[in-house]
Structure formats: C-alpha cells, structure tokens
Design a protein around this motif. Structure first.
Motif, PDB file in Angstrom:
ATOM      1  N   GLN A  66     -10.644  45.242  19.030  1.00 39.04           N
ATOM      2  CA  GLN A  66     -11.587  44.741  20.024  1.00 39.04           C
ATOM      3  C   GLN A  66     -13.004  44.595  19.472  1.00 39.04           C
ATOM      4  OE1 GLN A  66     -11.361  47.008  23.635  1.00 39.04           O
ATOM      5  NE2 GLN A  66      -9.122  47.140  23.572  1.00 39.04           N
ATOM      6  N   GLY A  67     -13.162  44.848  18.191  1.00 42.04           N
ATOM      7  CA  GLY A  67     -14.475  44.696  17.581  1.00 42.04           C
ATOM      8  C   GLY A  67     -15.468  45.758  18.012  1.00 42.04           C
ATOM      9  N   ARG A  68     -14.985  46.895  18.427  1.00 43.26           N
ATOM     10  CA  ARG A  68     -15.866  47.980  18.866  1.00 43.26           C
ATOM     11  C   ARG A  68     -16.060  48.982  17.732  1.00 43.26           C
ATOM     12  NH1 ARG A  68     -16.477  48.009  24.408  1.00 43.26           N
ATOM     13  NH2 ARG A  68     -15.009  46.672  25.558  1.00 43.26           N
ATOM     14  N   LYS A  69     -17.166  49.666  17.777  1.00 48.01           N
ATOM     15  CA  LYS A  69     -17.427  50.724  16.804  1.00 48.01           C
ATOM     16  C   LYS A  69     -16.699  51.981  17.238  1.00 48.01           C
ATOM     17  CE  LYS A  69     -21.061  53.533  14.704  1.00 48.01           C
ATOM     18  NZ  LYS A  69     -22.519  53.836  14.644  1.00 48.01           N
ATOM     19  N   CYS A  70     -15.802  52.477  16.371  1.00 49.12           N
ATOM     20  CA  CYS A  70     -15.071  53.703  16.682  1.00 49.12           C
ATOM     21  C   CYS A  70     -15.964  54.897  16.344  1.00 49.12           C
ATOM     22  CB  CYS A  70     -13.768  53.770  15.869  1.00 49.12           C
ATOM     23  SG  CYS A  70     -12.762  55.234  16.231  1.00 49.12           S
ATOM     24  N   GLU A  71     -16.235  55.732  17.319  1.00 47.48           N
ATOM     25  CA  GLU A  71     -17.140  56.863  17.132  1.00 47.48           C
ATOM     26  C   GLU A  71     -16.463  58.080  16.538  1.00 47.48           C
ATOM     27  OE1 GLU A  71     -19.553  57.736  20.540  1.00 47.48           O
ATOM     28  OE2 GLU A  71     -19.407  55.673  21.260  1.00 47.48           O
ATOM     29  N   GLY A  72     -15.193  57.977  16.168  1.00 42.82           N
ATOM     30  CA  GLY A  72     -14.516  59.090  15.529  1.00 42.82           C
ATOM     31  C   GLY A  72     -13.955  60.089  16.524  1.00 42.82           C
ATOM     32  N   TYR A  73     -13.625  61.266  16.011  1.00 40.13           N
ATOM     33  CA  TYR A  73     -12.880  62.245  16.800  1.00 40.13           C
ATOM     34  C   TYR A  73     -13.641  63.555  16.963  1.00 40.13           C
ATOM     35  CZ  TYR A  73      -9.179  58.938  15.841  1.00 40.13           C
ATOM     36  OH  TYR A  73      -8.452  57.794  15.760  1.00 40.13           O
ATOM     37  N   GLY A  74     -14.954  63.483  16.932  1.00 39.29           N
ATOM     38  CA  GLY A  74     -15.759  64.683  17.113  1.00 39.29           C
ATOM     39  C   GLY A  74     -15.765  65.143  18.554  1.00 39.29           C
TER      40      GLY A  74
END
Length: 597
Positions: A66-74
């Motif tokens: 979806q072209g979104r920035k994945c903020e990770g799993y914190g």
C-alpha cells in the motif's frame, strides 16, 4: 459492538455502530469477511489502522503493497503519570445553556473521564460522590487487560502463560497457598514477582510470616479486587527496578481497575461494613503511591483508609491478621504524614482499638513510639501562643526520647526472625531517635524564626554552609527552648550519619526505612561533607528497594541546598543575610505532600 484495545497498542475502547440482524444485503456486503486477521503482534502501522498484518520482517508486506511506511514491531509507550499529577479532581456540573421555548431538546452526554471514583464520607456514614478521574498531565496509555486475556488463545505468541502459572504453582503450593491455575497470564506474572521479590523489598522486616505473602496472597486468591491491587503494586515496583514499559503500563491499568472496584464495593456497603478485602485494597493503594513517589495523591488514600477504619468502629471488627497489617501500615504512614502534610489531613488515630498483643510489624518495627513522638513534634506550632503548655510538651518529648529503648514495648516476635535482623531493626530505630531530636530542633527553630527578629550577622566557615553568630538579642529558640532538649542538633546529626555510614546499606529490607533519618539530617546539617554521604545513601536505598519516594526526598534536598548555597554566596559578596531557608517552607511553596516512609 465494542472494540477493545490490547496490551501492546495505544488504542482504547471504541463504540461501533450495531448492525441489525435484519440489515439489507447491501449493508452486509460492505463488511469485510476475508483477509489477514488482526493480531497484537503485528507492526505498529497495521495496529494503528486496525488492519491485519502478515508480520514479515523487517517490514510487513501489507504496508509495502500500500506504499505505507512500516513502523516496525516496537512498543507504543507514553510517558507515565508524573508524581505531582492529581488523580482525583472534583467534577463540576456542566453548565447548560438556558432553555427557551424555541430551544430544541438536548440530550446529556456522559462525562468523558476515564474512570469516575471518589473517597468521600460524612461523619455518620459512607457517602460516595461523583468525582472524575482527571486526565493526566501527560498522555496515559490505557490497556484493557481483561479483553487481552480473552484473546490469548488466538495469538500464537502467548504460549508462555501455562509456563508462568506452572512456575508460580511450584513456588506457592509448598507454602500452602491456593492453586493459582485460575489466574490470567498478567496476574500470574506479577503475582510471581510479588512472591519472589516485591514482598521482600516492600517491607522493613523480612520473615516467613511476612503478611505481604502470608496474608495478602490467600486473600487475593478469592478476591479479584485485592488481586488487582496486589498486581498494581507489584507491576509498579517491577517497573521501578527494571524500567520495563510494559510493567508501567500494566501497573496503571491494575491501579485504575482497583479504584473502580473499590468504588463499587463502597456503593454496595451503604448499610454494612466495607469487606476486609476492600479495606486491604485501599491500604495497597496508599502503598502504590508510596512506591510511585507521588507528592499529591498518596494522602488521599491515607485519608480514605482512616475514614474507613473509623466507620467500622476501629480495627477490632476486622480479621485479626488483616487488622494488624493495616495498623502497621497506617501508624507508619499517618505519623510521617503529620510531618509533611499537617494542613492536609484531619488527625485522629483510629488504630487504638485493642486487637490483641502487638506484633513486631513489618513497617514500624521498633519505631512505633518514636513515630508517634514525631507526630507530637509536628503539632508543637499549635502551642506557640501557650508558653507553659509548649514548655511542658518539649520537656515531655525530650524525656520520652531519652527513656526510649527498643524493648519499651513487649512485641510478639516471629520465630523465624534472626538475631541479625533484629539487630538491624534496632540500629534503624536508633537512627529514628536521633532523627526525632533533629526534627524537634528543626521545628522549634522555624517557630522561633517566624516570631523573632531575623539574624543579621552570618559568617562563612571552611567546613560549613553558614555559621550563625549570636545576634544582639538571642532568639526564643536559643534562650527558652533549646535548653530543654538534652541532645544538641549537631550531635544528633553526627550520631545518625555515623550509624548510617557504618551500615552496608545492602538489600536487607530493614535499611529501607532510613529515608526519613537521612532526609532530616540532610535538611538540617550545616556540614558540606555530609551531603555526599546522604545522597549516596539515598541512591543506594532507591536502587536496592525500588521505592519512588526516595527520589522525591532527593529532589527536595537539592532544591534546599541550592537555596542555602545561593544565600551563602550573597553573604560572601557583602550582601545582607536572609532568613535561613527551611525545608517545610519549600514544601509549602511547592505544595508538595512529601512521603517520608
């Protein structure tokens, strides 16, 4: 339908529109039926959007597609409630616009507060009133533990819960505690920490018969309310010692649920006594604020405990073990509160009811008589206009301190207490006696400064902050009151700090009671070299025992010393000496209710 957030998200409960069973096909078609299921272990971006996540690392494929920035799993973490934050705020009734004949009908919306709760009584009966649990000064993350526990079977990452319960059962069952298999994962985790660590570090005397274990755990096993209170204190203590964000979050959640449960219990007991488990939960809320290092809220719980005990006609109507536990906690906290919150609480001791022979308590140890003498010292300003009564009170307090011994009261001592533990208790009590002498001098000096002409001649010394030179006319303290005290202030400070310096200040829990002797010595000592010893000792207490009130005591000492140093510099530069800054004046200026237990 209600959508409830889980532990590792920052979401709170949201009300969603209900879908009727007779909805049209078009309406039902719009509802998503397929796709990746939503889980707690997904990336932060998907959890915020309430979307399914395939949990690919380092970035999930859903975000990439979806072209979104994945903020990770914190972890989503927000700064916790500060020590000065007010939890209880009187909720004023909303002002409604004046209605006219042409005004449209208006519906009342519920208060947006997180959790309404109050402690409020009149003289005859319990009378809960509506107060709002105010929004903290910093954003507070809210976790719905109950909702989280109901979905554990849906998340493969929560496979450790049986192991936690098995470990807890191994610890508890040999000691005769009930089987903990019915507890949730969170409760098992924090109860295990309480059994292994917290209960040993939150008392001033360790024994096999420690009521933080022998009393609270069996009661909590049959009381969900008390279990939440125990878990709140345990989680907060773990957070203090480990800086775990998840523990801080869980502590805040258990705390809020405990307050809600107490409110419900109060509402149900309009014609009966509050049950023992609810009384114990109120006591633990006071302990929670002490561990947190609150400078505002702890006295609210203390006042509540006082009123609840009084409403029962004293502790004699309670289970003897519960009564002994609450008595020790109240006597310790109540008399220390009289030192720093004299204008904030109505003083009467509801624990004088005969509840059997006194036991050597895990909080007050051998210091009970000294604690009560400190409470009497705090009330001396009320006698300032009655010279005869004041002189008699000073002489009486001095004589009581001189005649005090650890064996003045014949306590029942548990069989498993070692001679070394009793020796440590006696050394701590001796420090409290010296602290009481220091506090007596401190109180009288402040009373004298408020009524006499301030001193005008001050000189610096190589080893002292300031050395007073006798003014043209000596103050009332020097001429009338100090001669009534057998131990000079400087002698009491030296004795107290010499004892502290001889202690290892390790993790023996008896040393955790030294906060008040160190604090009052730091406030009144005029020797620079004492500062390092006092701060170093307080830091050891904070590290070893994880109780937040020590940090607040250090903060006040630093403020006091900074002002004393500034005053000394002004004098050295030829300025006019100002009145000596007193620590109680700073407390009143900051509007702090310092916890010295």
């Amino acid at each position: 339908m209600t959508l409830t957030a889980f532990h590792d998200t920052g979401w709170v409960s949201q009300s969603l529109p209900q879908v009727s069973a007779h909805a049209s096909p078009v309406q039902k078609k719009g509802r998503r039926q397929t796709g990746t299921p939503w889980t707690r272990s997904g990336c932060l971006t998907c959890k915020k959007r309430r979307k399914g996540c395939d949990k690919a690392k380092p970035s999930c494929n859903n975000c990439l597609k979806q072209g979104r920035k994945c903020e990770g799993y914190g972890d989503l973490w927000v700064e916790p409630l500060g020590p000065s934050a007010q939890v209880f705020v009187q909720a004023d009734a909303p002002k409604l616009p004046r209605l006219t004949a042409h005004s449209p009908p208006r519906s009342l919306s519920p208060s947006p507060s997180v959790s309404p709760f109050s402690y409020a009584w009149n003289d005859s009966q319990l009378s809960p009133v509506s107060l709002d649990w105010s929004t903290p000064s910093s954003p507070q993350r809210i976790i719905d533990i109950e909702a989280e526990e109901t979905t554990q079977n849906q998340d493969e990452n929560i496979a450790t819960e049986p192991n936690a319960q098995t470990t807890l059962a191994v610890i508890m069952q040999p000691q005769g505690y009930p089987n903990p298999s019915h507890l949730s994962g969170h409760e098992s985790h924090y109860l295990q920490y309480h059994v292994e660590h917290g209960s040993k570090l939150l008392a001033n005397l360790e024994s096999d018969d420690n009521p933080l274990r022998s009393l609270l755990i069996p009661c909590a096993m049959s009381s969900p309310l008390l279990m939440k209170a125990v878990c709140a204190v345990s989680a907060l203590h773990l957070a203090n010692r480990s800086q775990e964000c998840s523990a801080q979050n869980a502590a805040a959640t258990f705390y809020g649920r405990t307050l809600s449960g107490i409110r419900t219990a109060i509402a149900k007991c309009s014609t009966e006594f509050l049950p023992d488990d609810a009384m114990l939960a109120v006591g633990l809320m006071c302990k929670y604020e002490i561990v947190r290092g609150s400078i505002k809220q702890w006295v609210v719980h203390l006042h509540a405990m006082q009123r609840l005990i009084t409403s029962r006609g004293g502790l004699g109507s309670m289970n003897p073990d519960a009564a002994q536990f609450l008595r020790g906690l109240f006597v310790y906290a109540y008399n220390m509160a009289r030192i720093s919150t004299r204008k904030r609480i109505a003083y009467s001791d509801p624990t004088e009811t005969d509840i059997g022979p006194p036991r050597l308590d895990i909080y007050i140890g051998y210091t009970e008589e000294i604690l009560k003498l400190c409470g009497r010292i705090a009330e001396l300003p009320s006698l300032q206009d009655d010279g005869i009564s004041l002189h008699l009170a000073i002489a009486s307090i001095n004589d009581s301190l001189l005649s005090w011994t650890p064996t003045s009261i014949n306590y029942i001592i548990p069989n498993d207490i070692t001679p070394a533990a009793l020796s440590r208790l006696q050394l701590v009590a001796e420090c409290f006696r010296e602290a009481a002498f220091i506090f007596l001098h401190s109180t009288l000096e402040r009373m004298s400064a408020n009524s006499d002409t301030p001193q005008t001649a001050l000189d610096l010394d190589a080893f002292s902050i300031f050395t007073p030179i006798s003014p043209p006319e000596k103050t009332r303290y020097l001429t009338e009151w100090a001669p009534l005290i057998s131990t000079p202030k400087s002698t009491a400070i030296h004795r107290c700090l010499a004892r502290v310096e001889s202690f290892p200040l390790d993790d023996h829990c008896e040393y955790s009671a030294l906060t008040f002797p160190l604090f009052i010595s730091g406030c009144e000592s005029e020797v620079f070299a004492h500062r390092d010893l006092i701060i170093c000792s307080l830091c050891k207490l904070q590290t070893n025992f994880g109780i937040g009130n020590v940090e607040r005591a250090k903060e006040l000492l630093r403020i006091l010393w900074a002002r004393q140093d500034a005053n000394a510099k002004d004098i050295a530069a030829g300025g006019t000496a100002s009145r000596k800054t007193h620590w109680i004046d700073i407390l009143e200026e900051l509007q702090w209710e310092l916890i010295l237990v």
